[in-house]
Scaffold this active site. Structure first.
Site, short mmCIF file in Angstrom:
data_model
loop_
_atom_site.label_atom_id
_atom_site.label_comp_id
_atom_site.label_asym_id
_atom_site.label_seq_id
_atom_site.Cartn_x
_atom_site.Cartn_y
_atom_site.Cartn_z
N CYS A 98 0.76 -1.16 -0.17
CA CYS A 98 0.01 -0.07 0.09
C CYS A 98 0.88 1.24 -0.04
O CYS A 98 1.23 1.53 1.06
CB CYS A 98 -1.01 -0.09 1.18
N CYS A 109 -0.52 4.11 2.12
CA CYS A 109 -0.31 3.88 3.59
C CYS A 109 1.08 4.02 4.14
O CYS A 109 1.44 4.66 4.99
CB CYS A 109 -0.65 2.38 4.05
N ASP A 110 2.05 3.67 3.19
CA ASP A 110 3.68 3.60 3.72
C ASP A 110 4.40 4.23 2.93
O ASP A 110 5.48 4.30 3.49
CB ASP A 110 3.84 2.11 3.58
#
Ligand code: NAP
Length: 307
Positions: free
Chosen positions: A135, A138-139
């Site tokens: 992701c 997200c990261d």
């Protein structure tokens, strides 16, 4: 006479637990199924969650614990097993679990989530959350000025590369063929970004590193070499966990359960929340919102009100 729950929730990720909290507060007699031994779904694989409102820098594991604690505090009832079959008789939904037990509910919320497809190479599992990510949204922020690779040639991989380019020093887009699958507009954008380099006809054979990713062993048409790397984003498709429901509710061509933001599916009294449903942004916060919306819809259904 078997017990009939007002509501059965399948899944204990953000969508399922959010639904459980809302259901308890609505005083619905509710049962939640979770198939793994820890709640949280995909969240527990996220090293750090930096985009959940009010809880910056919390680890995925910690956030999952908080979600579960919240549900426990309200006295939510859990069953630790997997649903393997679902049917309906005169409006009552019958769920069968992996231990061949039957459970009955007037309404059901499917919040079984989705999983990222895996490459299946050495190092992938071991270095998950240590440089291996599924992701970028997200990261990505953890790879500021670093060198990363995105694997895949579809829309998701192209979007990930575009998202990561302004954050990272260099982004390799590693694709197994000599032609991208993603839409042309995204292809054009990728080609125009200077710090994205496409490695055509290349596969990742191994992800190396002790306690974090340090390099990738790649194979370009038989030429095998190691490429120094800080992170790898694997974007080779997502698979919703919806197969068990395939004859019960309508799904789209990718297996997502067709449902709007109220969670309403093709079957009356069955709702879908979180990553398993058709939607454009699959995030913790949108899953949690789905859980709440689904309970609201389920309450209306149980009271016989129009949706
Ligand atoms: P996808 O379209 O199925 O693409 C997956 C990519 O990964 C393909 O390029 C495929 O290669 C590659 N791949 C698959 N297995 C692989 C393996 N084992 N090793 C290496 N590469 C592998 O998946 P997606 O990009 O996640 O998109 C899923 C769906 O969501 C699509 O319908 C897509 O259009 C949609 N989506 C839309 C948007 C948008 O509209 N903005 C954004 C994201 C996703 P090949 O090309 O060789 O098969």
């Amino acid at each position: 006479m078997d017990k009939i729950y007002d509501l059965i929730i399948i899944g204990s990720g953000a969508a399922g637990l959010s639904a459980a909290v809302y259901a308890k507060r609505a005083m619905l007699n509710t049962l939640v199924f979770e198939r793994s031994f820890s709640s949280g779904g995909q969240i527990i694989n996220t090293y750090e969650v930096d985009n959940y409102l009010g809880l910056p820098e919390i680890s995925g594991y910690e956030l999952a614990l908080k979600f579960r604690e919240h549900a426990d505090k309200l006295g939510v009832e859990f069953e630790n097993s997997e649903i393997i079959a679902i049917s309906e008789n005169e409006g009552i939904k019958c769920l069968e679990d992996s231990r061949n037990r039957k459970f009955y509910g007037k309404a059901v919320i499917i919040a079984s989530g989705a999983g990222h497809r895996q490459l299946g190479v050495n190092g992938e599992e071991r270095l998950k959350g240590m440089g291996v990510s599924y992701c970028a949204v997200c990261d990505g922020a953890f790879f500021k000025n670093k060198t990363v690779a995105v694997v895949g040639g579809g829309d998701a991989a192209l979007e990930d590369a575009i998202f990561l380019a302004p954050i990272c020093k260099k982004v390799y887009l590693i694709h197994r063929r000599d032609e991208l699958r993603g839409i042309k507009i995204l292809q054009k954008q990728v080609m125009e970004i200077e710090n994205i380099e496409i490695l055509w006809s290349t596969v990742v054979e191994e992800i190396n590193g002790e306690d974090k990713v340090s390099s990738l062993r790649v194979n370009t048409k038989g030429n095998v070499y190691d490429l120094e790397m800080d992170g790898i984003f694997i974007a080779i498709g997502i698979k919703p966990f919806s197969d068990v429901f395939k004859d019960f509710v309508e799904r789209d061509e990718n297996g997502y359960i067709i449902a709007d933001e109220n969670g309403i599916t093709s079957r009356s009294g069955v709702f879908a929340a979180g990553d398993v449903r058709t939607k454009s942004l699959r995030q913790i916060i949108t899953a949690a919102a789905d859980g709440a919306n689904c309970v609201y819809s389920a309450e209306k259904y149980l009271k016989g009100l129009p949706s």
